[in-house]
Design a protein around this motif. Structure first.
Motif, short mmCIF file in Angstrom:
data_model
loop_
_atom_site.label_atom_id
_atom_site.label_comp_id
_atom_site.label_asym_id
_atom_site.label_seq_id
_atom_site.Cartn_x
_atom_site.Cartn_y
_atom_site.Cartn_z
N LEU A 211 0.83 -1.21 0.00
CA LEU A 211 0.00 0.00 0.00
C LEU A 211 0.86 1.26 0.00
O LEU A 211 0.58 2.22 -0.73
CB LEU A 211 -0.94 -0.01 1.21
N LEU A 212 1.93 1.26 0.80
CA LEU A 212 2.82 2.42 0.85
C LEU A 212 3.44 2.70 -0.51
O LEU A 212 3.56 3.86 -0.94
CB LEU A 212 3.91 2.17 1.89
N HIS A 213 3.82 1.64 -1.22
CA HIS A 213 4.41 1.81 -2.55
C HIS A 213 3.39 2.35 -3.53
O HIS A 213 3.68 3.23 -4.35
CB HIS A 213 4.97 0.47 -3.03
N GLN A 214 2.15 1.82 -3.46
CA GLN A 214 1.13 2.25 -4.41
C GLN A 214 0.75 3.71 -4.22
O GLN A 214 0.43 4.41 -5.18
CB GLN A 214 -0.10 1.36 -4.29
N THR A 215 0.78 4.19 -2.98
CA THR A 215 0.44 5.60 -2.76
C THR A 215 1.50 6.53 -3.33
O THR A 215 1.25 7.72 -3.54
CB THR A 215 0.27 5.90 -1.25
N ARG A 216 2.71 6.01 -3.58
CA ARG A 216 3.80 6.84 -4.09
C ARG A 216 4.25 6.44 -5.49
O ARG A 216 5.28 6.95 -5.96
CB ARG A 216 5.01 6.73 -3.14
N GLN A 217 3.52 5.56 -6.13
CA GLN A 217 4.02 4.96 -7.37
C GLN A 217 4.23 5.95 -8.51
O GLN A 217 5.00 5.67 -9.44
CB GLN A 217 3.07 3.85 -7.83
#
Length: 634
Positions: free
Chosen positions: A213-219
């Motif tokens: 989730l953390l990666h997807q919010t910053r992708q």
């Protein structure tokens, strides 16, 4: 099958018995749901309205409904609405198994905004329940069916759930965030602090879902992703699942980075460190990503080494993962995989056909002409037992093999020349295509037959073969001049029809020279030192040569290797920069099946003058002498 899903298979109310006898008294197995009809199941759904709910009966009906939905059965708007309203009445039951099926049913029916409010209060009540299973499933269902307006009302509960002590509840909230991110990114991005706390969790799945989730919010922010990876590669990620994700994100940063190599170094060092992880999945993921990157032979070697170790694992899944990765590497970098050939050969008889197929096709890409026949026979023995997916792998390996050895075809008594021809002119058809070979400068060869092409249409490759006889076991050399002759017929490109009459024409091809190196097969050995010591010392021949002025030691190594036509071993063909001396190890099989090993010791005797010491061992002392003759004449 769990009782809560399928019920009792001996229950007379189930759709069909599991075993059924046909007319000739043979046993046929059926699914317990075989033959159920939507209309009948919808009638059974009336049980949801009973004042005294039968939890077991209701579970069976929901299971049938879920089966129909997952089999592609469509429900009309009226049918879906009626089932949805009926299912909502089951919230009054306290049966845990039935409640789980109710959650699944609501998600599958995907109620409209007009219907969502009916179950919202029940789901929100469950979301605050003391029963963790209710809380986790209610969160998953709510986040799949609510819109943005309702999401703001339950956002506080979701943020609390992300840092919940129960990992099942925390994972449910994080997975829901991944789904919600598509439609409501601004709301989910406000959970950054809670998600970062989840990434530090000791629970494996919570850390995995938190990182995702953390990666997807910053992708969409490269710099943010780079900072995220940089902070996490320092050792805060403990979950093997999360570490596999981090490996993927790290390789993505390296691939997309425009920095210098020194800037990428910490990230690559992390990938390399993962090759020594205690979890097998992490090691495999790191090795796979390194092999997919544009790295040097030295950087690739550790990944190949761990994959080679997994080839001898007792676990089929590890053997399969390793050989599949090596198979992909062999397409572009076959020399990097040759050290694994001994282990790959042991997998050719693996009970798992998929593993055996990948092992053989990898050997086809990394092996040599002497092993082709044996490998092809092995493939033929089980070609009918493998799936179409692996048949394609075999065909691609054979195709690459054909491209690898297109012309050299040298036998003890004969030499066959192969000419690959392609017609590049759409308006012409070539017929009676043949190659006339002049062997005046190749006195020891005499032409015995040729195989021309009757027709060569546009963009349809074909091959012409010309066979020559030569003295047995003799490495005859010579130069051949070649002329391509054919009949040209004009073609109507609109209809594809060719004229009946044609014109004879010819085309001068490049000369072809057969040299002594053509009689040597490039065959690698897995352990050069052992092979050298096991060779008869009496066959050894040693001499020194002056190679004259050379640009570098690397150029001298390349020149001698080319003259001998042998396979460099153990990466010794690479000469370190600024080196003043170097040892290169070569191996091969000379005509007649004679194994040959060579040690080349190079040194600078002047500013650019190169001297070389050549030591040869072989199965036949005469062949050792012949190798020296090749170098002396070259």
């Amino acid at each position: 099958m769990p009782r809560s899903l399928a019920g009792d298979l001996t229950d007379p109310e189930m759709a069909q018995p599991y075993m059924k006898k046909d007319d000739d008294d043979s046993d046929i197995e059926y699914s317990p749901f075989f033959g159920i009809e939507k209309g009948a199941v919808l009638q059974e759904a009336r049980a949801f309205h009973d004042p005294q709910l039968d939890a077991r009966r209701c579970s069976q009906v929901i299971t049938k409904l879920l089966y129909l939905i997952n089999q592609g059965e469509s429900f009309t708007k009226v049918e879906a609405t009626e089932v949805f309203f009926a299912v909502t009445k089951l919230f009054q039951s306290n049966d845990a198994g039935l409640r789980r099926l109710v959650y699944l049913m609501i998600k599958e029916l995907s109620p409209s905004s007009d219907e969502v409010f009916i179950v919202t209060s029940s789901l929100m009540k469950d979301m605050n329940s003391k029963t963790d299973m209710y809380r986790a499933n209610a969160i998953r269902v709510l986040c799949r069916i609510i819109d943005g307006n309702l999401l703001t009302q339950i956002e506080r509960y979701l943020k609390q759930a992300i840092v919940d002590k129960n990992p099942v509840v925390a994972s449910a909230a994080l997975v829901s965030g991944i789904h919600l991110l598509q439609a409501n990114p601004e709301i989910v991005k406000r959970w950054s602090n809670e998600v970062q706390e989840a990434v530090q969790s000791r629970a494996a799945l919570v850390q995995f879902h938190g990182l995702a989730l953390l990666h997807q919010t910053r992708q969409n922010d490269r710099l943010a992703i780079s900072k995220l990876v940089s902070s996490l590669t320092r050792g805060s990620v403990r979950s093997p699942l999360a570490q596999c994700l981090l490996i993927r994100y790290t390789s993505q940063v390296i691939r997309e980075s425009s920095n210098t190599q020194s800037g990428d170094r910490p990230f690559f060092d992390y990938l390399e460190s993962c090759l020594r992880h205690k979890a097998e999945m992490v090691i495999l993921e790191a090795a796979r990503k390194i092999t997919e990157m544009d790295v040097t032979s030295r950087e690739l070697a550790p990944a190949i080494t761990v994959l080679q170790l997994f080839l001898s694992s007792s676990k089929p899944v590890l053997r399969f993962a390793a050989v599949r990765t090596l198979n992909k590497v062999a397409i572009t970098r076959p020399l990097a995989v040759t050290n694994c050939n001994v282990d790959l050969e042991s997998l050719m008889s693996d009970q798992n056909r998929s593993i055996a197929t990948l092992a053989i096709t990898t050997l086809l890409k990394t092996g040599n002409e002497s092993s082709v026949d044996r490998l092809m026979k092995q493939i033929t023995s089980f070609m009918s037992d493998i799936s179409d997916e692996f048949k394609i792998v075999v065909i691609e390996a054979i195709r690459s093999l054909c491209l690898k050895f297109p012309l050299k075809h040298i036998y003890e008594n004969h030499v066959v020349l192969q000419y690959n021809c392609t017609n590049t002119i759409p308006e012409q058809l070539l017929e009676d295509v043949t190659v006339y070979v002049d062997a005046t400068d190749a006195e020891e060869f005499s032409e015995v037959c040729s195989k021309p092409l009757k027709s060569l249409p546009y963009d349809s490759p074909g091959q012409i073969f010309v066979a020559f006889e030569k003295p047995e076991h003799v490495p005859a050399i010579g130069k051949f001049s070649n002329v391509l002759k054919f009949t040209v017929k004009e073609v109507d490109t609109s209809s594809g029809e060719a004229d009946e009459d044609g014109v004879e024409d010819e085309y001068q091809l490049e000369d072809l020279e057969i040299v002594s190196a053509d009689y040597m097969l490039r065959v690698a050995v897995s352990n050069f030192r052992n092979a050298w010591e096991n060779m008869d010392p009496e066959s050894e021949r040693v001499d020194e040569y002056g190679l004259g002025a050379r640009e570098s030691l690397a150029e001298a190594v390349s020149a001698v290797t080319s003259i001998l036509g042998m396979q460099p071993c153990e990466g010794t063909e690479v000469v370190p920069s600024n080196a003043r001396s170097h040892v290169c190890l070569l191996s091969g099989v000379y005509i007649g099946g004679v194994k040959v090993l060579v040690r080349l010791s190079f040194g600078l005797s002047g500013p650019k003058e190169v001297a070389m010491k050549l030591a040869v061992r072989s199965d036949d002392p005469e062949v050792s002498d012949k190798i020296h003759e090749i170098v002396a004449s070259g």
